[in-house]
Design an enzyme around this catalytic site. Structure first.
Site, short mmCIF file in Angstrom:
data_model
loop_
_atom_site.label_atom_id
_atom_site.label_comp_id
_atom_site.label_asym_id
_atom_site.label_seq_id
_atom_site.Cartn_x
_atom_site.Cartn_y
_atom_site.Cartn_z
N SER A 89 0.82 -1.21 0.00
CA SER A 89 0.00 0.00 0.00
C SER A 89 0.86 1.26 0.00
O SER A 89 1.62 1.51 -0.92
CB SER A 89 -0.95 -0.04 1.20
OG SER A 89 -1.90 0.98 1.13
N ASP A 141 -2.33 6.33 -3.57
CA ASP A 141 -1.22 5.67 -2.89
C ASP A 141 -0.69 4.55 -3.77
O ASP A 141 -1.11 4.39 -4.93
CB ASP A 141 -1.64 5.16 -1.51
CG ASP A 141 -2.62 4.00 -1.58
OD1 ASP A 141 -3.30 3.87 -2.61
OD2 ASP A 141 -2.71 3.23 -0.60
N ASP A 161 -1.00 1.36 -4.14
CA ASP A 161 -1.87 0.39 -4.81
C ASP A 161 -3.21 1.00 -5.19
O ASP A 161 -4.13 0.29 -5.60
CB ASP A 161 -2.08 -0.85 -3.94
CG ASP A 161 -2.84 -0.57 -2.64
OD1 ASP A 161 -2.84 0.60 -2.19
OD2 ASP A 161 -3.44 -1.50 -2.09
N ASP A 207 -5.78 2.27 -3.78
CA ASP A 207 -7.07 2.02 -3.14
C ASP A 207 -7.48 3.18 -2.24
O ASP A 207 -8.52 3.12 -1.57
CB ASP A 207 -7.07 0.70 -2.38
CG ASP A 207 -6.11 0.67 -1.19
OD1 ASP A 207 -5.30 1.61 -1.06
OD2 ASP A 207 -6.15 -0.31 -0.42
#
Length: 451
Positions: A83, A224, A226, A228
């Protein structure tokens, strides 16, 4: 997180989901970290050895993996990503066939399998799985995200800065915005395996905000690693966090008659200002533990279709099953296009109460076990119980204690956070808490929520 751990996880998760006589399938995606080249083949080997077919999609946002897991009727989706963490970290997120993150109980069962002897549970040579690559995976996700934008509208005439954090959305995010008609100013779109989240993205949005001012953009979007979660910047370069985004989308859905459950789900971190804003519109704020998994679970329990976190995870269950920064940004952009007003007006729905968050890094056992720390936290909670609140919690992804206070008076907030953080830091440095021995056969926990 190393290759042997990933291999055992693939074997254990493959064994857990390989039930029935049909061919089982797993979708594997990743972000742009260098270690993804190590973990992806290790996981693939584990799943193939457990008799599962593997579909590789390469670097794509976490919500794309959740979507593709459902679309391909797969038994399991896997996202290799840490993340918002720096490149040297990595993690593994698992999605069930419904595109939802696995429950704590399911992850515990897989961890138990990892600790057991898996050699006798792997399949024979004739039942090994196969691996293939889905070449059009990015296009499928791009179309799914665009479908969440109101039909008949476009972003024509809007200039948008998008910071992809050199992460998983570095190709798809600029493409979505361009195909919807925007003039796109991309940043953070040159991953090299090491620069993911480095001084960019949702945890470091200063460069994005600066570009918004320089290029006179209508909105800035920072994702960010990834993709999400997100934060925004208005046309003045002022940061808009997840609480304000939740307020904007909640009001829009309510006015359209599309907000379900009479409430919005958020975590204990969300500002009291958001709660008061929703109360003024006769809506409830339902709080959960930190982590979009818990937000998603509460949404399903209560029938709500909007939830999120102050950090920028936004879950719009009408369109997806997990946090999707790009999809949330499109909902805000749709409002800007509809209202014809600047983001500084549209995205400021309430005045937040003074809130301060400090991260205290530690080594060894958690300093929260220390009696002096526990007593200080209890005293702070009692002092603020009628004027604000205190929240002390460990991060879900790194050895960090998050110290937060919120109250009407900023001076009280600063004093409370400073005192608690200083004590926790001192106790951690002194090694006041004895480390507990780690069993020889212990198994690393699966990647939890980014906190």
């Amino acid at each position: 997180m190393d290759a042997s751990t990933a291999l055992r996880l693939g074997q254990a998760a493959g064994r857990f989901f390989n039930r029935g006589s049909y061919r089982h399938r797993v979708v594997i995606g990743k972000d742009t970290r260098l270690s993804g080249y190590m973990l992806e083949p290790a996981l693939t080997a584990g799943f193939v050895g457990a008799g599962m077919d593997v579909v590789l999609v390469g670097p794509l946002p976490t919500p794309a993996i959740a979507m593709l897991t459902r679309s391909l009727r797969a038994d399991l989706g896997v996202m290799i990503s840490a993340s918002h963490n720096p490149f040297e970290d990595n993690g593994i997120k698992l999605f069930g066939p419904d595109g939802l993150k696995l429950s704590d109980a399911e992850e515990a069962q897989i961890e138990a399998l990892m600790a057991a002897d898996l050699s006798a549970q792997l399949v024979g040579p004739s039942r090994l799985g196969r691996a293939s690559r889905l070449e059009d995976a990015p296009g499928r996700y791009i179309e799914a995200v665009k479908a969440s934008f109101p039909k008949g509208r476009s972003l024509s005439g809007m200039r948008i800065v998008v910071d992809c954090a050199h992460g998983a959305a570095y190709k798809v995010a600029p493409t979505v915005l361009w195909e919807l008609g925007a003039e796109v100013v991309p940043v953070g779109v040159a991953p090299d395996g090491f620069n993911i989240n480095r001084e960019c993205g949702s945890t470091a949005p200063a460069r994005m905000a600066e570009l918004v001012r320089e290029r006179r953009a209508d909105l800035g979007i920072a994702l960010d690693g990834d993709a999400d979660r997100l934060v925004l910047a208005d046309e003045k370069g002022q940061i808009i966090d997840g609480d304000q985004i939740l307020a904007v989308i909640a009001q829009s859905l309510q006015e359209q008659g599309r907000l379900q459950g009479g409430a919005v789900v958020a975590t204990v971190m969300s500002n009291l200002g958001l709660e008061r804003f929703l109360h003024g519109r006769r809506l409830k704020l339902l709080r959960t533990k930190v982590g979009d998994r818990y937000v998603s679970e509460r949404m399903r329990e209560t029938g709500c279709n909007l939830g999120g976190e102050q950090s920028g995870h936004m879950i719009l269950s009408d369109f997806g099953t997990t946090g999707d920064g790009l999809m949330a940004a499109l909902q805000v952009l749709a409002m800007l296009a509809e209202e014809g007003r600047p983001a500084s007006e549209v995205c400021r729905r309430f005045t937040p109460l003074p809130q301060r968050l400090v991260n205290v890094r530690y080594a060894g056992a958690s300093p929260l076990q220390d009696a002096a720390v526990q007593a200080a936290i209890a005293a702070a909670e009692k002092r603020l119980e009628k004027r604000g609140r205190v929240l002390i919690r460990p991060s879900g992804t790194e050895p960090v204690i998050r110290v937060m206070a919120e109250a009407e008076e900023e001076s009280i907030v600063e004093e409370t956070v400073h005192e608690l953080a200083a004590l926790i830091r001192a106790r951690a440095a002194a090694g006041a808490v004895a480390e507990r021995p780690t069993p020889e056969n212990s198994v690393p926990e699966l990647a939890g929520e980014a906190g």
